[in-house]
Design a protein around this motif. Structure first.
Motif, PDB file in Angstrom:
ATOM      1  N   ASP A 116       1.328   7.428  -6.272  1.00 32.61           N
ATOM      2  CA  ASP A 116       0.175   8.275  -6.600  1.00 32.61           C
ATOM      3  C   ASP A 116       0.131   9.541  -5.752  1.00 32.61           C
ATOM      4  OD1 ASP A 116      -0.460   6.227  -8.263  1.00 32.61           O
ATOM      5  OD2 ASP A 116      -1.986   5.355  -6.970  1.00 32.61           O
ATOM      6  N   GLY A 117       0.317   9.373  -4.444  1.00 34.27           N
ATOM      7  CA  GLY A 117       0.183  10.508  -3.548  1.00 34.27           C
ATOM      8  C   GLY A 117       1.317  11.507  -3.702  1.00 34.27           C
ATOM      9  N   LEU A 118       2.543  10.997  -3.823  1.00 31.14           N
ATOM     10  CA  LEU A 118       3.695  11.896  -3.908  1.00 31.14           C
ATOM     11  C   LEU A 118       4.308  11.928  -5.303  1.00 31.14           C
ATOM     12  CD1 LEU A 118       5.451  11.183  -0.493  1.00 31.14           C
ATOM     13  CD2 LEU A 118       4.102  13.165  -1.144  1.00 31.14           C
ATOM     14  N   GLN A 119       3.772  11.143  -6.217  1.00 35.95           N
ATOM     15  CA  GLN A 119       4.256  11.101  -7.598  1.00 35.95           C
ATOM     16  C   GLN A 119       5.755  10.819  -7.683  1.00 35.95           C
ATOM     17  OE1 GLN A 119       2.824  14.101 -10.300  1.00 35.95           O
ATOM     18  NE2 GLN A 119       1.065  14.560  -9.021  1.00 35.95           N
ATOM     19  N   LYS A 161      10.178   4.297  -9.691  1.00 33.41           N
ATOM     20  CA  LYS A 161       9.249   3.247  -9.284  1.00 33.41           C
ATOM     21  C   LYS A 161       9.940   1.971  -8.839  1.00 33.41           C
ATOM     22  CE  LYS A 161       5.107   4.857 -11.409  1.00 33.41           C
ATOM     23  NZ  LYS A 161       3.823   4.500 -11.964  1.00 33.41           N
ATOM     24  N   ARG A 199       0.823  -1.205   0.000  1.00 33.44           N
ATOM     25  CA  ARG A 199       0.000   0.000   0.000  1.00 33.44           C
ATOM     26  C   ARG A 199       0.858   1.256   0.000  1.00 33.44           C
ATOM     27  NH1 ARG A 199      -5.533   0.303   3.583  1.00 33.44           N
ATOM     28  NH2 ARG A 199      -6.798   0.217   1.704  1.00 33.44           N
ATOM     29  N   PHE A 200       1.914   1.230   0.791  1.00 33.47           N
ATOM     30  CA  PHE A 200       2.768   2.415   0.874  1.00 33.47           C
ATOM     31  C   PHE A 200       3.475   2.653  -0.454  1.00 33.47           C
ATOM     32  CE2 PHE A 200       6.554   4.784   2.547  1.00 33.47           C
ATOM     33  CZ  PHE A 200       5.837   5.900   2.906  1.00 33.47           C
ATOM     34  N   ARG A 201       3.818   1.576  -1.139  1.00 31.18           N
ATOM     35  CA  ARG A 201       4.441   1.689  -2.454  1.00 31.18           C
ATOM     36  C   ARG A 201       3.550   2.509  -3.384  1.00 31.18           C
ATOM     37  NH1 ARG A 201       4.209  -3.267  -6.651  1.00 31.18           N
ATOM     38  NH2 ARG A 201       5.063  -2.210  -8.463  1.00 31.18           N
ATOM     39  N   TYR A 202       2.263   2.163  -3.433  1.00 32.04           N
ATOM     40  CA  TYR A 202       1.368   2.886  -4.334  1.00 32.04           C
ATOM     41  C   TYR A 202       1.037   4.277  -3.811  1.00 32.04           C
ATOM     42  CZ  TYR A 202       0.894  -0.990  -7.503  1.00 32.04           C
ATOM     43  OH  TYR A 202       1.176  -1.941  -8.440  1.00 32.04           O
ATOM     44  N   THR A 203       1.103   4.481  -2.485  1.00 34.66           N
ATOM     45  CA  THR A 203       0.925   5.824  -1.953  1.00 34.66           C
ATOM     46  C   THR A 203       2.052   6.728  -2.440  1.00 34.66           C
ATOM     47  OG1 THR A 203       0.006   4.776   0.011  1.00 34.66           O
ATOM     48  CG2 THR A 203       0.452   7.126   0.157  1.00 34.66           C
TER      49      THR A 203
END
Lengths: 250, 119, 129
Positions: free
Chosen positions: B83-86, B90, B76-80
């Protein structure tokens, strides 16, 4: 409320590619009529005030899916969005988010058009029945299984609402995956494996983080977010099966 | 033949971790992080907890819970971060997140086994 | 498109601040940090239990430190957010059926809360005896 209660302001994003380096704003005052939608107001502007304003529309009854725009920051079909709900205004009208702007409120939808056929949204048969054998019969229950997902009108509001698509344009996106689910759930279809091979890729279902905004903005209550999560479960189930069962046992 | 991808398995662990975190963590966090340290409830004595933690069944269950929750968090943190911090790096993000979950899982085994032996 | 200069709008790093649903989404995702912290916290406690009564007392003192208490309070709040959102999304993510009929979303959500209560009661019984 009287038939006409003064005027309301429209704050419209303008972009003229031949002269502008980036979009700007233009304000129009339009009559605030109870029965007027944002699309009616835009047509009023185009016909009476400023013929240079560009936008797409067609049916005015929420079925063609052409008039989607961001209204006050939320993607909506402008033909079903009433001015009175935004009084006293002004109402912010912008082209759909996440798509490149061609001109004013018109966006470039090529990316979506190219993504749609990738999920093979048509009935796939291992072997086609001949016409003589008659039609593929389907019970009302079998119709109900996929009906919700077949209501999609390709208006792309879900793409405009999806931050994952905005940040990673490779993501196949909500409507296309919901449409894949629509054919997977169709009792006449045998193409689930082919679609899974497309959607199990990284840019298939896995980028989705279940924001859920696609489902909230969908004017046809298709629930793409639910379809994507179910697809993940399906992909996981098939992957576990492939790992555990010997080749060809499925 | 279904294509072999690692994503479905990671997602299954993420989902499993989400379920166990939703069901087990509220009571564990309330009891051990607040109620006992702050004296809202009398903390159980060490010998009793040691007996509970030393039970092989407890060790297995806790191992499963902790590893799943660590993978859940990492995923979850990976995708945060995406997406959240761009965050654009990756691959680095993925290696760091899942790497942390792997280190945490090894630590979980070490701690649980050590605590099990001393009970 | 050929020959047309289209404009790509940049996405702000703070895209999730302006809209409530996006904000709740990012908060929900940030619960991951606190879940990881609580796992670490519980591991520290179990390690202390394994080392003996003195270590366990030291751990209880560490846990009562105001900084740790504040972190744990925030962590519990995020865990509750995780539980509520996770239970709420389950009926959307799964097509739950009983006897061939779809189970209403409310029933799926309610049964998860029953599970939460049962598990919580069991944990309380187990650790306090």
């Amino acid at each position: 409320m009287p038939d006409e209660a003064g005027t309301i302001g429209l704050r419209v994003a303008r972009y003229r590619p031949d002269t502008d380096s980036e979009p700007g704003w233009q304000e129009y005052d339009v009559p605030l009529r109870r029965e007027w939608t944002v699309l009616d107001a835009l047509n009023h502007v185009k016909n009476e005030v400023d013929p240079t304003l560009s936008f797409r529309w067609s049916c005015r009854m929420g079925i063609c899916g052409s008039c989607g725009m961001d209204v006050d920051g939320t993607p909506r079909l402008t033909c079903g969005t009433f001015l009175a709900d935004f009084a006293p205004g002004p109402i912010r009208v912008e082209p759909l988010s996440n798509f490149p702007v061609v001109r004013d409120l018109v966006v470039d939808i090529d990316d979506f058009i190219q993504k749609l056929p990738r999920v093979k949204p048509w009935i796939i048969r291992d072997e086609e029945k001949s016409v003589d054998e008659g039609e593929y019969l389907q019970s009302p229950e079998e119709l109900d299984a996929y009906k919700q997902f077949s209501m999609c009108i390709n208006c792309m509001l879900c793409y405009a609402a999806c931050p994952v698509y905005g940040l990673d344009p490779d993501f196949v996106g909500p409507a296309a995956i919901a449409l894949a689910e629509r054919y997977d759930l169709d009792s006449r279809d045998q193409g689930a494996r082919e679609r899974l091979d497309v959607l199990i890729e990284h840019e298939g279902v896995w980028g989705c983080t279940f924001v859920g905004e696609c489902t909230r903005v969908c004017p046809k209550h298709v629930d793409p977010a639910g379809a994507i999560q179910r697809y993940k479960l399906k992909a996981a189930r098939e992957s576990v099966k492939a790992l555990l069962l010997p080749r060809g046992a499925r | 033949m279904t294509k072999r991808r690692v994503e479905p398995f990671v997602w299954l662990m993420f989902s499993g971790g989400g379920v166990v975190a939703a069901v087990f963590l509220p009571v564990l966090a309330f009891l051990f992080a607040l109620a006992y340290p702050l004296g809202w409830l009398d903390p159980p004595d060490r010998d009793h907890l040691s007996a509970v933690v030393g039970n092989p069944l407890t060790i297995l269950v806790l191992l499963g819970l902790f590893v799943l929750m660590l993978v859940h968090s990492a995923h979850r943190f990976r995708y945060t971060l995406y997406d959240g911090l761009q965050v654009k790096a990756k691959t680095t993000v993925a290696v760091l997140c899942y790497g942390a979950a792997a280190v945490g899982s090894v630590a979980t085994v070490v701690v649980l086994v050590a605590a099990g032996f001393t009970s | 498109m050929n020959g047309v200069r289209t404009y790509r709008r940049p996405i702000s790093t703070w895209w999730w601040v302006g809209k409530r649903t996006y904000f709740v989404f990012v908060m929900r995702e940030l619960s991951s940090i606190f879940i990881a912290w609580l796992v670490v916290y519980l591991l520290l406690m179990i390690a202390a239990i394994g080392r003996g009564a003195d270590a366990y007392d030291d751990f209880l003192r560490f846990a009562a430190n105001p900084v740790v208490v504040v972190v744990d309070l925030v962590a519990l709040a995020f865990v509750v957010l995780h539980t509520i959102t996770w239970f709420g999304l389950t009926p959307k993510a799964m097509d739950v059926r009983a006897a061939g009929r779809p189970v209403p979303a409310a029933a799926v959500i309610a049964s998860q809360y029953v599970g939460l209560v049962v598990v919580s009661a069991f944990v309380v019984w187990l650790v306090s005896r």
